[in-house]
Design a protein around this motif. Sequence first.
Motif, short mmCIF file in Angstrom:
data_model
loop_
_atom_site.label_atom_id
_atom_site.label_comp_id
_atom_site.label_asym_id
_atom_site.label_seq_id
_atom_site.Cartn_x
_atom_site.Cartn_y
_atom_site.Cartn_z
N GLY A 310 52.00 -31.08 65.52
CA GLY A 310 52.29 -29.93 64.69
C GLY A 310 52.96 -30.43 63.44
O GLY A 310 53.84 -31.29 63.51
N SER A 314 56.65 -26.77 62.07
CA SER A 314 55.78 -25.83 62.76
C SER A 314 56.44 -25.27 64.03
O SER A 314 55.91 -24.37 64.66
N MET A 470 52.25 -22.04 60.75
CA MET A 470 53.67 -22.14 60.44
C MET A 470 54.34 -20.80 60.75
O MET A 470 53.74 -19.75 60.54
#
Length: 688
Positions: A310, A314, A470
């Motif tokens: 990620g 994130s 996000m």
Amino acid sequence: MSVPETNPSPPAAPARGDEAIPALQRPVSSVWGVGEDRARLLARLEIFTVEDLLLHNPRRYEDRRKFLSIRDLKVKEAATVRGTVVAAGVKRFKGGSRSMFECVFEDGTARLHCRWWQAQSWMPDWYAVGREFLIYGKLDDDKKPRTFTHPETEYCEPGDDEFIHVNRIVPVHPLTEGLTARVMRSLIWRALEKFQDEIKEPAIALDLKTYPARANAVRMIHFPEELTDVEIARQRLALDEFVALQFQIQSRRKKFEALSKALPCGGDNRLMKPFLASLGFKLTAAQASVLKEIRTDMGGLHPMRRLLQGDVGSGKTAVAACSALMALEGGFNVALMAPTEILAEQHFRNFTKWFEPLGVKMELQTGSKKTFNAQHSTLNTERSRKIATSNQQPASLFIGTHALFTAGFDLPKLGLVIIDEQHKFGVAQRETLVRKGNYPHLLVMTATPIPRTLGLTLYGDLDVSVIDEMPGGRGAIKTFVRTTEKLPKVFDFIREKISSGRQAYIVYPRVDVADTDKDIKAVTKEFANVQKALSGFKAGLLHGRIKPAEKEAVMAEFRANNIQALVATSLIEVGVDVPNATVMLIENAEHFGLAQLHQLRGRIGRGAHESFCILISDAQHPEAQARLKILEDTNDGFKIAEADLKLRGPGELLGQQQSGAMRLRFGNLAEDLNLIRQARELVAYLHS
Ligand code: ADP
Ligand code: MG
């Protein structure tokens, strides 16, 4: 099957005759023309066996089916001509410190001057009048006389095997001093003549109509009929390499699965429910779906081995927390390992805030701190073993750096190991780690967006989850590249942001100024300048040589906004989370890798305010400028990582040790996604 890795040392000489050894594994001296001296030269190129020689990948090709006349040479277009030496000599300049060797060739149409700076003593004899050479180069300009600077040449030794070197497309191989292109080409030709039939299809048969047989591919890579053959052959040989690599990776995983039964860590939501309610935000859809995958794994038959990717910010930590709770609910201990003390301590603080209300016990162990010795004494003593195995001890979450695993730490009932920022640990370390516990579930988290190609090779034994979204409510990050000239203005801007309540990171590549590179700025030196530029505000200093306790104090002050500007090295690259910091200034930006700059930039843009990243660089090189421009253009970590891989190769992303372990001769990790996919599928198919 054939081994793609290079042999690290020369094979031991066979006791009697070579017959006992498979033909391709025999020492390279079994090729006619390779004596002791040449074997030594070849060893410098890591060519020890016949196979090494056959797989010595040409670095380029010359089409010598038709030579250009010297008269027809064009500016800036590389070409091969054939000429005879008509004059040659050494010129000296300025007191003799600089010299140039110049040689004039003629081919009946015109003359060509070739020059080499720093004349070598062997040159006058080698380029003797009357000798014939092939010359590869390009015209410097369209002025007369026609001139090549530092061309490659090849002496046309009249001989039997001349057909290898002219009237065809010829390979030019990587060479070493004392070994000419012509000799190398001849050796490989002879090796092919003698050993081509010994080049077998790999044990994992490819049976692919699209590719030539391996033996043909080896011939084609050296002596292609057409230039288009080269890429076909390369793909075939690259595929073999990727298949071998995938085979290793997938075998490791198979073996592991056969060995180990999973601990039941599916969880019952007893802790998870109140935790999610207390979080203060809702999980993003991406976080939730990753958690579902993790729950399935941890309740499944085999221990989880999952990579969580990620981009920075994130929200991987929340996912880690939920995973930990699943194991804790099942009564298992959890270990969370971070690459730096700062990060371990930050996690410890966060998790304490989250988990203490739930009654979960927390322990911290870094190189400088141990909180759990008090309860468990040193975990290897008789007493602690009793406590830990008695099941009276409530399950705990252990957080630390790798000190967690080196300090004789051997935790029973370890249900889950979480490794944060995985790229800082080697693959081998990961292996030892999991073996230490009794095959607990494993979750590795990385913020370095790993290009697909690397993901499939390096992490081929892990399942991959991606957080591709996000959390909302974040301010945008704007990135600018500026030159040093603009620094005063940049500091005005930083003052303005700090005055309005925000905080800033100011990053330099070095801790100390080294004599060798005076142009590269260092934190210890620049700190005073920053303090001056930001007078009225408080600045803090952070780098690897500061004592852990002091580091922690500085971070605490920064978090509390008692410090407005943190002057640091890339130490802050991973994980640090201070949402009020919205400005990042990075000097000598060209000294950082792209992926690393992206990581650094990930420290800002974590709150609701708009953020600004200013990269300072005076680098003139167009490539350096192009790299930084990528950061100006995109915030997408995957795009940046792909670009970095193409520009700098895998070493940058993997670290030396790891990239060394998968040295490929023909495969290209930046370009060969399709081949890697094919290899993976092939091996998976054969394994099932
Ligand atoms: P990383 O993936 O880089 O480790 P973090 O886990 O540090 O990111 O998360 C970055 C910030 O985002 C933290 O302040 C965290 O509390 C916050 N966060 C995480 N998930 C969410 C969410 N679903 N909604 C809002 N904020 C979130
Ligand atoms: Mg993180």
